[in-house]
Design a protein around this motif. Structure first.
Motif, mmCIF file in Angstrom:
data_model
loop_
_atom_site.group_PDB
_atom_site.id
_atom_site.type_symbol
_atom_site.label_atom_id
_atom_site.label_comp_id
_atom_site.label_asym_id
_atom_site.label_seq_id
_atom_site.Cartn_x
_atom_site.Cartn_y
_atom_site.Cartn_z
ATOM 1 N N UNK A 84 55.313 45.465 31.032
ATOM 2 C CA UNK A 84 55.556 46.732 30.282
ATOM 3 C C UNK A 84 54.886 46.233 28.887
ATOM 4 N N UNK A 85 54.090 44.314 28.389
ATOM 5 C CA UNK A 85 53.313 45.058 27.756
ATOM 6 C C UNK A 85 54.267 43.672 26.967
ATOM 7 N N UNK A 86 55.671 43.417 27.067
ATOM 8 C CA UNK A 86 56.898 43.058 26.031
ATOM 9 C C UNK A 86 56.613 41.475 26.119
ATOM 10 N N UNK A 87 56.877 41.323 25.473
ATOM 11 C CA UNK A 87 57.081 39.596 24.785
ATOM 12 C C UNK A 87 58.615 39.298 24.826
ATOM 13 N N UNK A 88 59.020 38.863 25.658
ATOM 14 C CA UNK A 88 60.478 38.404 25.619
ATOM 15 C C UNK A 88 60.616 36.968 25.582
ATOM 16 N N UNK B 229 50.771 43.003 31.964
ATOM 17 C CA UNK B 229 51.299 44.903 32.371
ATOM 18 C C UNK B 229 52.199 44.928 32.711
ATOM 19 N N UNK C 212 53.875 36.528 30.497
ATOM 20 C CA UNK C 212 53.268 37.870 29.176
ATOM 21 C C UNK C 212 52.300 38.993 30.208
ATOM 22 N N UNK D 25 52.011 30.355 18.139
ATOM 23 C CA UNK D 25 51.622 30.301 19.697
ATOM 24 C C UNK D 25 50.373 29.947 19.468
ATOM 25 N N UNK E 188 50.701 36.000 33.364
ATOM 26 C CA UNK E 188 49.896 35.194 32.566
ATOM 27 C C UNK E 188 51.139 34.470 31.722
ATOM 28 N N UNK F 169 48.265 28.951 25.904
ATOM 29 C CA UNK F 169 47.727 29.949 27.454
ATOM 30 C C UNK F 169 46.948 29.571 28.165
ATOM 31 N N UNK F 170 47.682 30.500 29.344
ATOM 32 C CA UNK F 170 46.544 29.676 30.727
ATOM 33 C C UNK F 170 47.360 30.777 31.883
ATOM 34 N N UNK F 171 46.896 31.031 32.982
ATOM 35 C CA UNK F 171 46.929 32.057 33.944
ATOM 36 C C UNK F 171 46.936 30.647 35.201
ATOM 37 N N UNK G 231 54.931 29.272 22.578
ATOM 38 C CA UNK G 231 55.478 29.271 21.775
ATOM 39 C C UNK G 231 56.071 28.021 20.357
#
Lengths: 117, 111
Positions: free
Chosen positions: B96-100, B93, B91, B46, B32, B49-51, B36
């Motif tokens: 890897x759950x990271x926030x880059x 899975x 963002x 933040x 998704x 957020x959207x899909x 920021x």
């Protein structure tokens, strides 16, 4: 509003000294990130934890940096020995992640401005 | 990891609508999109957020086309206080759950 608390706000230290930065995540959050921000490199991910377990610290210089979560209310980032190139603003962020669902955003602290002379 | 590309800088005037577009060509099905905002000497905040399709909150709107390879953050009637750096992130899975964070878009709002 709940907030992420980082201490100290500013730190000036001499090269070679140990530096410890602390982060208090928001109560109930299970995920914590550590970032470093400089003008040249932007926001770099150093390490992150889920349920206090380290999941990734590949962005961290292993020989001098270490990150831990001794308990759910405290995350620490240590630099030993510190070097001038470590001068940056270090941010901590926390959030709640449940399975593969949305986390609805992470909350960042105000940062620790580190100057190594 | 999904890579994001957005303009380095944008200028606007007070009262205008600002649209910042981000491309994320290799976004995965379970990923998704999150935006920021960062003011000088503060941590990122933040925004939204959207899909897919459109998401709106009290601060901004997020438009995501059907192919999800890009997204547009829309700030209605900006003011001087909207001057900040805006980051688009992917963002999920598959990351890897990271926030880059990428380089972000530095928005300058002029009177």
């Amino acid at each position: 509003d709940a907030r992420v608390t980082q201490t100290p706000r500013d730190k000036v230290t001499e090269m070679g000294q140990e530096v410890t930065m602390r982060c208090q995540p928001i109560l109930g959050h299970n995920t914590v990130f550590w970032y470093r921000q400089t003008m040249m490199q932007g926001l770099e991910l150093l390490a992150y934890f889920r349920n206090r377990a380290p999941l990734d610290d590949s962005g961290m210089p292993k020989d001098r940096f270490s990150a831990e979560m001794p308990d759910a209310t405290l995350a620490t980032l240590k630099i030993q020995p510190s070097e001038p190139r470590d001068s940056a603003v270090y941010f901590c962020a926390s959030g709640l992640v449940s399975g593969t669902s949305y986390n609805y955003g992470y909350t960042f602290g105000s940062g620790t401005r580190l100057t190594v002379v | 990891l999904a890579k994001t590309t957005q303009p380095i800088s944008m200028d606007s005037y007070e009262g205008q609508e600002v649209n910042i577009t981000c491309s994320h060509n290799n976004i995965a099905t379970n990923d998704y999109i999150t935006w920021y905002q960062q003011f000088p000497s503060q941590g990122p905040r933040f925004i939204i957020q959207g899909y897919k399709t459109k998401v709106t909150n009290e601060v901004a709107s997020l438009f995501i086309p059907a192919d999800r390879k890009s997204s547009t953050l829309s700030l209605p009637r900006v003011s001087l206080s909207d001057t900040a750096v805006y980051y688009c992130l992917v963002e999920g899975p598959n990351q890897g759950g990271k926030l880059i964070f990428g380089q972000g878009t530095e928005l300058s709002v002029k009177p």
